[in-house]
Write a protein that holds these residues in place. Structure first.
Motif, mmCIF file in Angstrom:
data_model
loop_
_atom_site.group_PDB
_atom_site.id
_atom_site.type_symbol
_atom_site.label_atom_id
_atom_site.label_comp_id
_atom_site.label_asym_id
_atom_site.label_seq_id
_atom_site.Cartn_x
_atom_site.Cartn_y
_atom_site.Cartn_z
ATOM 1 N N THR A 106 0.908 -1.186 0.039
ATOM 2 C CA THR A 106 0.012 0.177 0.039
ATOM 3 C C THR A 106 1.038 1.158 0.043
ATOM 4 O O THR A 106 0.586 2.185 -0.876
ATOM 5 C CB THR A 106 -0.860 0.074 1.006
ATOM 6 N N MET A 107 1.857 1.092 0.790
ATOM 7 C CA MET A 107 2.920 2.348 0.904
ATOM 8 C C MET A 107 3.336 2.716 -0.557
ATOM 9 O O MET A 107 3.456 3.828 -0.842
ATOM 10 C CB MET A 107 3.961 2.007 1.691
ATOM 11 N N ASN A 108 4.005 1.650 -1.351
ATOM 12 C CA ASN A 108 4.339 1.957 -2.581
ATOM 13 C C ASN A 108 3.309 2.592 -3.392
ATOM 14 O O ASN A 108 3.749 3.499 -4.206
ATOM 15 C CB ASN A 108 5.016 0.878 -3.257
ATOM 16 N N LEU A 109 1.916 2.080 -3.524
ATOM 17 C CA LEU A 109 0.922 2.638 -4.345
ATOM 18 C C LEU A 109 0.757 4.027 -4.018
ATOM 19 O O LEU A 109 0.824 4.888 -4.941
ATOM 20 C CB LEU A 109 -0.278 1.998 -4.238
ATOM 21 N N GLN A 110 0.903 4.542 -2.656
ATOM 22 C CA GLN A 110 0.508 5.789 -2.192
ATOM 23 C C GLN A 110 1.687 6.920 -2.659
ATOM 24 O O GLN A 110 1.450 8.027 -2.764
ATOM 25 C CB GLN A 110 0.501 5.784 -0.666
ATOM 26 N N GLN A 111 3.061 6.277 -2.836
ATOM 27 C CA GLN A 111 3.999 6.885 -2.974
ATOM 28 C C GLN A 111 4.390 6.931 -4.469
ATOM 29 O O GLN A 111 5.327 7.443 -4.882
ATOM 30 C CB GLN A 111 5.044 6.654 -2.278
ATOM 31 N N GLY A 112 3.396 6.539 -5.338
ATOM 32 C CA GLY A 112 3.711 6.374 -6.885
ATOM 33 C C GLY A 112 4.764 5.433 -7.089
ATOM 34 O O GLY A 112 5.143 5.460 -8.507
ATOM 35 N N ARG A 113 5.114 4.463 -6.322
ATOM 36 C CA ARG A 113 6.141 3.437 -6.803
ATOM 37 C C ARG A 113 5.397 2.437 -7.366
ATOM 38 O O ARG A 113 4.077 1.917 -6.906
ATOM 39 C CB ARG A 113 7.104 3.184 -5.830
ATOM 40 N N GLN A 114 6.074 1.193 -7.914
ATOM 41 C CA GLN A 114 5.341 0.169 -8.419
ATOM 42 C C GLN A 114 5.216 -0.952 -7.182
ATOM 43 O O GLN A 114 6.193 -1.023 -6.462
ATOM 44 C CB GLN A 114 5.978 -0.844 -9.433
ATOM 45 N N ALA A 115 4.032 -1.412 -6.956
ATOM 46 C CA ALA A 115 3.680 -2.241 -5.763
ATOM 47 C C ALA A 115 3.486 -3.454 -6.608
ATOM 48 O O ALA A 115 2.913 -4.001 -7.467
ATOM 49 C CB ALA A 115 2.458 -2.028 -4.942
ATOM 50 N N GLN A 116 4.232 -4.588 -5.743
ATOM 51 C CA GLN A 116 4.230 -6.047 -5.959
ATOM 52 C C GLN A 116 3.377 -6.853 -5.335
ATOM 53 O O GLN A 116 3.162 -6.607 -4.129
ATOM 54 C CB GLN A 116 5.586 -6.644 -6.239
ATOM 55 N N VAL A 117 2.753 -7.751 -6.039
ATOM 56 C CA VAL A 117 1.886 -8.915 -5.371
ATOM 57 C C VAL A 117 2.342 -10.328 -5.966
ATOM 58 O O VAL A 117 2.595 -10.404 -7.280
ATOM 59 C CB VAL A 117 0.605 -8.830 -5.596
ATOM 60 N N LEU A 118 2.699 -11.284 -4.946
ATOM 61 C CA LEU A 118 2.747 -12.544 -5.588
ATOM 62 C C LEU A 118 1.921 -13.354 -5.769
ATOM 63 O O LEU A 118 0.889 -13.500 -5.020
ATOM 64 C CB LEU A 118 3.850 -13.303 -4.347
ATOM 65 N N LEU A 119 1.773 -13.819 -7.044
ATOM 66 C CA LEU A 119 0.804 -14.719 -7.478
ATOM 67 C C LEU A 119 1.193 -16.220 -7.655
ATOM 68 O O LEU A 119 1.980 -16.648 -8.419
ATOM 69 C CB LEU A 119 0.259 -14.273 -8.958
ATOM 70 N N GLY A 120 0.880 -16.909 -6.618
ATOM 71 C CA GLY A 120 1.401 -18.404 -6.586
ATOM 72 C C GLY A 120 0.357 -19.574 -7.002
ATOM 73 O O GLY A 120 -0.885 -19.125 -6.918
ATOM 74 N N SER A 121 1.077 -20.534 -7.391
ATOM 75 C CA SER A 121 0.160 -21.702 -7.740
ATOM 76 C C SER A 121 0.894 -23.010 -7.501
ATOM 77 O O SER A 121 1.794 -22.973 -7.372
ATOM 78 C CB SER A 121 -0.274 -21.493 -9.438
ATOM 79 N N ASN A 122 -0.172 -23.899 -7.373
ATOM 80 C CA ASN A 122 0.539 -25.316 -6.942
ATOM 81 C C ASN A 122 0.640 -26.002 -8.388
ATOM 82 O O ASN A 122 -0.363 -26.467 -9.050
ATOM 83 C CB ASN A 122 -0.444 -26.120 -6.101
ATOM 84 N N ALA A 123 1.773 -26.039 -9.101
ATOM 85 C CA ALA A 123 2.059 -26.457 -10.353
ATOM 86 C C ALA A 123 2.348 -28.023 -10.464
ATOM 87 O O ALA A 123 2.737 -28.585 -11.322
ATOM 88 C CB ALA A 123 3.397 -25.857 -10.981
ATOM 89 N N VAL A 124 2.042 -28.634 -9.272
ATOM 90 C CA VAL A 124 2.215 -30.422 -9.324
ATOM 91 C C VAL A 124 1.053 -30.591 -10.565
ATOM 92 O O VAL A 124 1.288 -31.654 -11.345
ATOM 93 C CB VAL A 124 1.600 -30.917 -7.982
ATOM 94 N N ASN A 125 -0.067 -29.701 -10.596
ATOM 95 C CA ASN A 125 -0.917 -29.965 -11.736
ATOM 96 C C ASN A 125 -0.748 -28.746 -12.615
ATOM 97 O O ASN A 125 -1.081 -27.771 -12.329
ATOM 98 C CB ASN A 125 -2.414 -30.032 -11.252
ATOM 99 N N MET A 126 -0.015 -29.118 -13.600
ATOM 100 C CA MET A 126 0.183 -28.052 -14.632
ATOM 101 C C MET A 126 -0.857 -27.157 -15.100
ATOM 102 O O MET A 126 -0.792 -25.912 -15.369
ATOM 103 C CB MET A 126 1.274 -28.485 -15.709
ATOM 104 N N SER A 127 -2.139 -28.057 -15.186
ATOM 105 C CA SER A 127 -3.361 -27.255 -15.754
ATOM 106 C C SER A 127 -3.719 -26.263 -14.790
ATOM 107 O O SER A 127 -4.079 -24.978 -15.242
ATOM 108 C CB SER A 127 -4.297 -28.390 -15.942
ATOM 109 N N TYR A 128 -3.813 -26.394 -13.407
ATOM 110 C CA TYR A 128 -3.856 -25.268 -12.408
ATOM 111 C C TYR A 128 -2.969 -24.341 -12.606
ATOM 112 O O TYR A 128 -3.234 -23.199 -12.603
ATOM 113 C CB TYR A 128 -3.785 -25.965 -11.207
ATOM 114 N N GLY A 129 -1.502 -24.811 -12.831
ATOM 115 C CA GLY A 129 -0.535 -23.477 -12.764
ATOM 116 C C GLY A 129 -0.861 -22.653 -13.903
ATOM 117 O O GLY A 129 -0.620 -21.559 -13.680
#
Length: 401
Positions: A106-129
């Motif tokens: 949130t602080m990065n968004l407020q200060q005009g910097r790029q904010a990152q979020v991790l999008l994770g997946s269980n790639a044991v099943n590649m279709s899910y991933g």
């Protein structure tokens, strides 16, 4: 000709006396058709269970989470305190993907910097991933653009100016022939065709060698081997094409899987594939010593065909050796062309080369089956005659030695 009809009807009689055989040949492919049609009916993954770890708990992070919640592809099942709990939930099957917001999001968004979020997946099943990565990226991209546009508008820019600044190059995508990435369109044909192949080659592979076990070789000696093989081929061709027609009707009319090619193309292409499988099975039947070997070896050889055919994994991604090996299997020359035919509506001009190859496989296997079976019948009968003579002369011990 009378002998050919007698053999033709005898083969039918053999099958009718064994209803389990017909059940396997006809209803197993139809069952697999219904199974694939029902399983892949939705056509895409939906409600993929996602967990959230939010170290920056704020209105902005809740906005991102809500965007995922509103997507038909995701189902936010709950929040977790840390990544250890998240990983435990993934191992326990509670979730297949996650969103992790760092403390400074949130602080990065407020200060005009790029904010990152991790999008994770269980790639044991590649279709899910792959689905989580693709659809999650779409959601995050949309939310990111909305947040940026709102920020620019708040600073006095118009919505159009803000959009132009955020997306100086606009684009849209279009997917031909399977625009919704429907898994049913992609997978159903291949599994059903492979099932038909397994069932058909199993029974074709015992059609000739069974005559030896049933003691009909003397009757067949006077019959042209071409007629013998042809009569049996016709029986299994009728059954297989009838079954395949029923499967195709179900796919089109019950499960909505398209068939854009003409009936003539469907019939010609399917016929050549069915004949290639039958004649290959009869070839195995003519060279192998007994029904056990005649049914076991073909199944072992054709089991890898779905993988090597390129239907589930592109042939171009295989190594050179396996690309050449794949060309041995009729399924390689049918499955991919058939999917193009069904979804793209391609005609003879697009599949004529594959049809020629299937025709060559059928012709070569048919000729070899006739030739080898003719020689084999003569050899077997000659041994039996010698044995009979020895028995008449009471010379069995000497012959046995």
């Amino acid at each position: 000709m009378i002998s050919a009809f007698r053999l033709f009807f005898r083969e039918w009689l053999y099958l009718l006396k064994r209803p389990r055989t017909l059940v396997i040949m006809i209803f197993i492919p139809i069952f697999v058709t219904c199974l694939c049609g029902s399983c892949y009916g939705k056509g895409y993954f939906s409600d993929l269970k996602m967990g959230v770890v939010d170290y920056s708990y704020s209105a902005k992070t809740r906005e991102v989470v809500e965007a995922f919640r509103e997507s038909p592809y995701f189902d936010i099942v709950g929040y977790y305190e840390n990544e250890e709990q998240l990983e435990s939930a993934m191992k326990n099957g509670e979730i297949v993907g996650c969103l992790i917001f760092p403390e400074d999001f949130t602080m990065n968004l407020q200060q005009g910097r790029q904010a990152q979020v991790l999008l994770g997946s269980n790639a044991v099943n590649m279709s899910y991933g792959s689905t989580i990565n693709a659809r999650g990226s779409e959601v995050l991209g949309t939310v990111s653009a909305q947040i940026a546009v709102k920020s620019l508008v708040a600073k006095g820019a118009t919505v159009d100016d803000a959009l132009a600044k955020m997306n100086p190059v606009g684009f849209y995508t279009r997917q031909w022939y399977n625009p919704t990435n429907n898994f049913g369109y992609f997978l159903s044909f291949g599994f059903i065709i492979a099932t038909l192949q397994q069932v058909l080659i199993y029974f074709a592979a015992i059609s000739l060698i069974r005559e030896k076990e049933s003691g009909n070789l003397k009757e067949l000696r006077a019959m042209n081997p071409i007629i013998q093989v042809f009569a049996k081929t016709v029986v299994y061709y009728i059954i297989a094409m009838g079954t395949w027609a029923a499967c195709t009707w179900l796919m089109i009319n019950k499960y909505g899987i398209p068939m854009k090619a003409s009936r003539d193309v469907w019939f010609a292409y399917s016929s050549l594939f069915v004949l290639a499988i039958i004649t290959m099975g009869q070839f195995f039947s003519s060279i192998l010593p007994n029904p056990v070997f005649a049914t076991s070896l073909p199944l072992v050889l054709t089991s890898p065909s779905l993988v090597l055919s390129g239907y589930t994994w592109p042939t171009m991604a295989l190594t050179g050796f396996y690309q050449k090996l794949a060309k041995v299997f009729p399924l390689t020359h049918f499955a991919l062309g058939y999917r193009d035919m069904a979804l793209m509506g391609t005609g003879f001009e697009a599949i004529h080369q594959e049809m020629i190859i299937l025709g060559c496989i059928s012709g070569v296997c048919f000729i070899l089956s006739c030739l080898i079976w003719f020689i084999r019948v003569k050899v077997i009968l000659k041994k039996e005659e010698k044995l009979e003579i020895a028995l008449e002369k009471n010379e069995l011990p000497a012959v046995a030695q």
